[in-house]
Design an enzyme around this catalytic site. Structure first.
Site, PDB file in Angstrom:
ATOM      1  N   HIS A 112     -12.817  -5.597   6.405  1.00 52.38           N
ATOM      2  CA  HIS A 112     -13.264  -5.278   5.049  1.00 52.38           C
ATOM      3  C   HIS A 112     -14.481  -4.366   5.062  1.00 52.38           C
ATOM      4  O   HIS A 112     -15.201  -4.284   4.077  1.00 52.38           O
ATOM      5  CB  HIS A 112     -13.610  -6.571   4.283  1.00 52.38           C
ATOM      6  CG  HIS A 112     -12.468  -7.524   4.153  1.00 52.38           C
ATOM      7  ND1 HIS A 112     -12.119  -8.404   5.149  1.00 52.38           N
ATOM      8  CD2 HIS A 112     -11.581  -7.701   3.150  1.00 52.38           C
ATOM      9  CE1 HIS A 112     -11.069  -9.103   4.764  1.00 52.38           C
ATOM     10  NE2 HIS A 112     -10.716  -8.698   3.559  1.00 52.38           N
TER      11      HIS A 112
ATOM     12  N   PRO B 224      -1.179   1.099   6.022  1.00 56.74           N
ATOM     13  CA  PRO B 224       0.250   1.081   5.677  1.00 56.74           C
ATOM     14  C   PRO B 224       0.642   2.168   4.676  1.00 56.74           C
ATOM     15  O   PRO B 224       1.817   2.507   4.562  1.00 56.74           O
ATOM     16  CB  PRO B 224       0.463  -0.311   5.051  1.00 56.74           C
ATOM     17  CG  PRO B 224      -0.702  -1.121   5.484  1.00 56.74           C
ATOM     18  CD  PRO B 224      -1.838  -0.163   5.639  1.00 56.74           C
TER      19      PRO B 224
ATOM     20  N   GLN C 198      -7.159  -1.805  -1.959  1.00 59.83           N
ATOM     21  CA  GLN C 198      -8.226  -2.785  -2.190  1.00 59.83           C
ATOM     22  C   GLN C 198      -9.439  -2.600  -1.270  1.00 59.83           C
ATOM     23  O   GLN C 198     -10.574  -2.770  -1.691  1.00 59.83           O
ATOM     24  CB  GLN C 198      -7.641  -4.182  -2.016  1.00 59.83           C
ATOM     25  CG  GLN C 198      -8.398  -5.250  -2.757  1.00 59.83           C
ATOM     26  CD  GLN C 198      -7.574  -6.513  -2.873  1.00 59.83           C
ATOM     27  OE1 GLN C 198      -7.264  -7.156  -1.880  1.00 59.83           O
ATOM     28  NE2 GLN C 198      -7.212  -6.878  -4.083  1.00 59.83           N
ATOM     29  N   PHE C 199      -9.201  -2.283  -0.015  1.00 59.41           N
ATOM     30  CA  PHE C 199     -10.265  -1.979   0.952  1.00 59.41           C
ATOM     31  C   PHE C 199      -9.797  -0.796   1.792  1.00 59.41           C
ATOM     32  O   PHE C 199      -8.591  -0.655   2.043  1.00 59.41           O
ATOM     33  CB  PHE C 199     -10.523  -3.165   1.899  1.00 59.41           C
ATOM     34  CG  PHE C 199     -11.162  -4.355   1.244  1.00 59.41           C
ATOM     35  CD1 PHE C 199     -12.540  -4.495   1.204  1.00 59.41           C
ATOM     36  CD2 PHE C 199     -10.382  -5.351   0.673  1.00 59.41           C
ATOM     37  CE1 PHE C 199     -13.132  -5.599   0.598  1.00 59.41           C
ATOM     38  CE2 PHE C 199     -10.961  -6.457   0.073  1.00 59.41           C
ATOM     39  CZ  PHE C 199     -12.347  -6.586   0.036  1.00 59.41           C
ATOM     40  N   ALA C 200     -10.733  -0.002   2.276  1.00 60.28           N
ATOM     41  CA  ALA C 200     -10.365   1.128   3.140  1.00 60.28           C
ATOM     42  C   ALA C 200      -9.559   0.651   4.345  1.00 60.28           C
ATOM     43  O   ALA C 200      -8.658   1.339   4.816  1.00 60.28           O
ATOM     44  CB  ALA C 200     -11.623   1.861   3.602  1.00 60.28           C
ATOM     45  N   ASP C 201      -9.857  -0.564   4.835  1.00 61.32           N
ATOM     46  CA  ASP C 201      -9.130  -1.112   5.983  1.00 61.32           C
ATOM     47  C   ASP C 201      -7.640  -1.291   5.692  1.00 61.32           C
ATOM     48  O   ASP C 201      -6.845  -1.432   6.617  1.00 61.32           O
ATOM     49  CB  ASP C 201      -9.698  -2.485   6.365  1.00 61.32           C
ATOM     50  CG  ASP C 201     -11.183  -2.440   6.614  1.00 61.32           C
ATOM     51  OD1 ASP C 201     -11.582  -2.521   7.777  1.00 61.32           O
ATOM     52  OD2 ASP C 201     -11.951  -2.322   5.639  1.00 61.32           O
TER      53      ASP C 201
ATOM     54  N   ILE D 178      -5.752   0.842   4.047  1.00 53.52           N
ATOM     55  CA  ILE D 178      -5.091   2.113   3.738  1.00 53.52           C
ATOM     56  C   ILE D 178      -3.996   2.450   4.744  1.00 53.52           C
ATOM     57  O   ILE D 178      -3.080   3.214   4.448  1.00 53.52           O
ATOM     58  CB  ILE D 178      -6.128   3.267   3.655  1.00 53.52           C
ATOM     59  CG1 ILE D 178      -5.571   4.431   2.804  1.00 53.52           C
ATOM     60  CG2 ILE D 178      -6.537   3.751   5.056  1.00 53.52           C
ATOM     61  CD1 ILE D 178      -6.612   5.491   2.475  1.00 53.52           C
TER      62      ILE D 178
ATOM     63  N   GLU E 108       0.822  -1.222   0.000  1.00 55.54           N
ATOM     64  CA  GLU E 108       0.000   0.000   0.000  1.00 55.54           C
ATOM     65  C   GLU E 108       0.850   1.264   0.000  1.00 55.54           C
ATOM     66  O   GLU E 108       0.498   2.260  -0.640  1.00 55.54           O
ATOM     67  CB  GLU E 108      -0.949   0.002   1.200  1.00 55.54           C
ATOM     68  CG  GLU E 108      -2.133  -0.944   1.055  1.00 55.54           C
ATOM     69  CD  GLU E 108      -1.804  -2.397   1.330  1.00 55.54           C
ATOM     70  OE1 GLU E 108      -2.642  -3.262   1.014  1.00 55.54           O
ATOM     71  OE2 GLU E 108      -0.704  -2.673   1.870  1.00 55.54           O
TER      72      GLU E 108
END
Length: 688
Positions: free
Chosen positions: A478, A438, A431-434, A436, A409
């Site tokens: 997710h 890193p 890929q997912f907001a979770d 973000i 990321e």
């Protein structure tokens, strides 16, 4: 002597090294004045820095770090230029007094290009590798360069050895080796972090570490020996220009001055006597004396340099400071997209789901603009994104325009700084907001501040797509909402559309905007599979449709009514659908106005406040847990600006304030808002 180094080169090198040494000494003599603002100097590192800087061309890119004043002198910056920065003056050519000494950003036609970078050690490796990836892309796509010479450009990333232990360095090395990018990592190893030394903090040096990255060729040299340094760098650069592959040069050097002006070497150093025995200055003097110069020549250069440095210092002291109003420039570069244009709902058009609007927007942009590319995890040909949001794009545009990255990321986000600097427009995806988190380091330290701290020279033109939100038992990793964290990063534009037409129009506006844009795309709205989200589908806007940032949309607009209670609901994303469904189920469409923010920054405060003043009551609806959030801050601002018009406190509804969204569907439903919960809150506010 190595015949590739002529007398003029030696003379220039000595002048540069003497200048850097003289400046260090002047800073020490005037410590109280100069150390108002922190600085570091290259003393001990001057020779390797000159060996690199003197061989760079105007088409090259270089990322010097905070100890690299000798690189800056060697590419043609003057002592006066550097002193304007050490004293944080208005005419500091890098940042206009905004950032520290030897934190350059430069876009001069006759010098190598220096995009902005932060102080965070090692963070520059990813933006620098992004520049090299931009070169790789331009060459692969035959986009060419503006350079007047046939020599292909290279990128140089300068690092201290201690920074190589940073995890983000591994991401940069991995991509450079994987894609065979034309980047030279120059690692200056002085054996120290600040007060921690190599024995405490490193299992191996950078040369040894590089061996684990196949395709990254590494060499190790004595960085105090000008002959060895210059000829090694000459050979490496020639190979890179011709063969387009990465190198790491590990140069051993002593640190002969303080870590910075604020951390003095005598506080902790026990190796100062040994370090002085490796001083590159007498070694360079001897090299010149062995190659046709006499003592008088060297003394003449030193005298000239001393006078130039002293004169520059006196002049810099008198230079103007920035004015208070200078604070308020270059937060964003001006955007050409200021009005809604094009056909939002073409006659006879097809109604499509939200994900298709984004897909068509990207496809249209890529067809029109060869400098547009897209990358991230799993967006390539085999899958086209885990939500099929990039489906068919790799097949249509090729595997070098739409490609998978490693699970990185930080690299995905930070590389856009370099890609943008080479004139490209990257569209990237987390890929997912979770996931973000890193990448936040790069988003905060490099992406968001580049335009402001380079004084407008290097805006980062990129789009970061972030699938967000809870639906269908996505579970704790997710489903999260992260907009409050991202809205706290100044220097970003942020969209959070509730429907496909808005997403397409905002995606197009983001492309033509020279600033970094984050687009939150709600997963539950992508396919309108969630009950009550049919409103997210829309007619496919035409190719020319653009929707400017900072323009909210008033849904079911009502008129001012003194005789009954009316409510303004301020919301965005999934909240728009909960609000619209709740007002419909309560049969209150003529009493409830819904303001869809569409963008969280810039925020359309005029539309928000006008709606609240008209309605007299306000409910802010968010999907985030509501405490300490963007929504709470907005509620406070509404209360402050509309207090005398309000008939009730501004209320807020969001998710429950628990640490994570549970996997179980009953618990998930209990956690997040819904049409039912919004209905209850509306009735509570009406009855207030």
């Amino acid at each position: 002597m190595n015949m590739s180094i002529d007398k003029n080169t030696l003379k220039q090198a000595f002048k540069n090294v003497a200048t850097a040494k003289t400046m260090t000494e002047l800073y020490e003599e005037n410590f109280k004045v100069v150390s108002k603002y922190v600085h570091a100097t290259s003393r001990g590192h001057e020779v390797i820095q000159n060996a690199v800087g003197m061989q760079l061309l105007p088409q090259d890119y270089v990322f010097p770090y905070y100890r690299d004043d000798s690189i800056l002198l060697s590419i043609g910056m003057t002592p006066y230029d550097l002193m304007l920065q050490v004293l944080a003056k208005k005419d500091d050519p890098f940042s206009g007094g905004r950032t520290y000494y030897s934190h350059p950003s430069l876009k001069d036609a006759d010098k190598p290009k220096i995009p902005h970078q932060s102080s965070a050690t090692g963070m520059q490796a990813i933006p620098a590798t992004g520049v090299a990836m931009g070169m790789w892309y331009r060459e692969d796509q035959n986009l060419g360069y503006d350079s007047k010479t046939s020599e292909l450009p290279i990128t140089v990333c300068s690092l201290g050895d201690a920074s190589v232990t940073e995890g983000e360095i591994a991401e940069a090395f991995q991509m450079a080796a994987l894609k065979q990018l034309p980047i030279l990592y120059l690692v200056q190893d002085n054996g120290w972090d600040i007060s921690a030394n190599e024995a405490e903090t490193r299992a191996q040096n950078a040369y040894e570490y590089a061996a684990g990255f196949h395709g990254l060729e590494a060499v190790t040299i004595d960085g105090t020996d000008f002959e060895e340094s210059y000829s090694t760098i000459q050979k490496v650069i020639k190979t890179m220009r011709e063969e387009r592959r990465p190198f790491l040069v590990h140069a051993k050097v002593p640190l002969l001055n303080h870590h910075t002006s604020g951390v003095r070497m005598e506080f902790y150093r026990d190796d100062l006597d040994e370090a002085k025995t490796r001083d590159p200055y007498p070694k360079l003097q001897k090299l010149l004396l062995d190659n046709g110069f006499i003592e008088k020549d060297l003394t003449a250069i030193e005298t000239e340099v001393k006078s130039e440095v002293e004169e520059a210092y006196q002049k810099a002291l008198k230079a103007e400071d920035p004015k208070p109003e200078d604070l308020f420039t270059h937060d964003f570069a001006p955007t050409p997209i200021t009005e809604e244009k094009g056909e939002r709902s073409p006659q006879g058009g097809d109604k499509v789901v939200m994900v298709d609007c984004a897909l068509f927007a990207v496809e249209e942009l890529m067809r029109k603009h060869p400098e547009c590319l897209m990358y991230g995890q799993d967006v390539g040909g085999r899958l086209g994104g885990v939500f099929r949001e990039a489906a068919t794009l790799a097949q249509k545009f090729g595997d070098n325009r739409v490609f998978n990255t490693p699970i990185q990321e930080a690299f995905i986000i930070g590389s856009t700084v370099g890609m943008s600097a080479t004139g490209l427009k990257p569209i990237v995806e987390v890929q997912f907001a979770d996931y973000i988190w890193p990448g936040l380091n790069q988003l905060f330290t490099e992406v968001s501040r580049s335009n402001y701290l380079s004084n407008g020279k290097w805006p980062v033109s990129m789009i970061l797509r972030v699938p967000i939100g809870a639906y269908g038992s996505g579970g704790p990793y997710h489903s999260s909402s992260v907009e409050s964290v991202v809205t706290n990063i100044r220097g970003l534009k942020i969209a959070y559309p509730s429907n496909g037409a808005d997403l397409k129009g905002l995606m197009k506006a983001a492309y033509y905007d020279p600033n970094p844009v984050v687009i939150f795309e709600h997963k539950g709205l992508y396919w309108s599979k969630v009950k009550g989200t049919k409103g997210a589908t829309s007619l496919m806007p035409d190719e020319d449709y653009v929707l400017p940032f900072g323009k909210a949309n008033v849904l079911q607009e009502i008129w001012k009514q003194e005789e009954k209670e009316t409510i303004s609901i301020i919301t965005y994303g999934m909240g728009v659908h909960w609000a619209m469904n709740a007002s419909a189920e309560l049969g209150l469409q003529d009493s409830i106005e819904v303001v869809d923010l569409r963008t969280l920054h810039p925020l359309d405060e005029d539309t928000i406040m006008a709606s609240v003043r008209k309605c007299g009551k306000c409910l802010v609806v968010t999907e985030e847990p509501s405490d300490n959030t963007f929504a709470r801050a907005l509620s406070g601002k509404i209360q402050e600006k509309c207090f005398q018009y309000l008939d009730a406190p501004v209320m807020t509804i969001g998710s429950e304030n628990m640490p994570a969204i549970p996997l179980n569907s009953v618990l998930e439903e209990t956690f997040i808002p819904s049409t039912e919960k919004v209905k209850v809150k509306i009735e509570e506010l009406l009855d207030y």
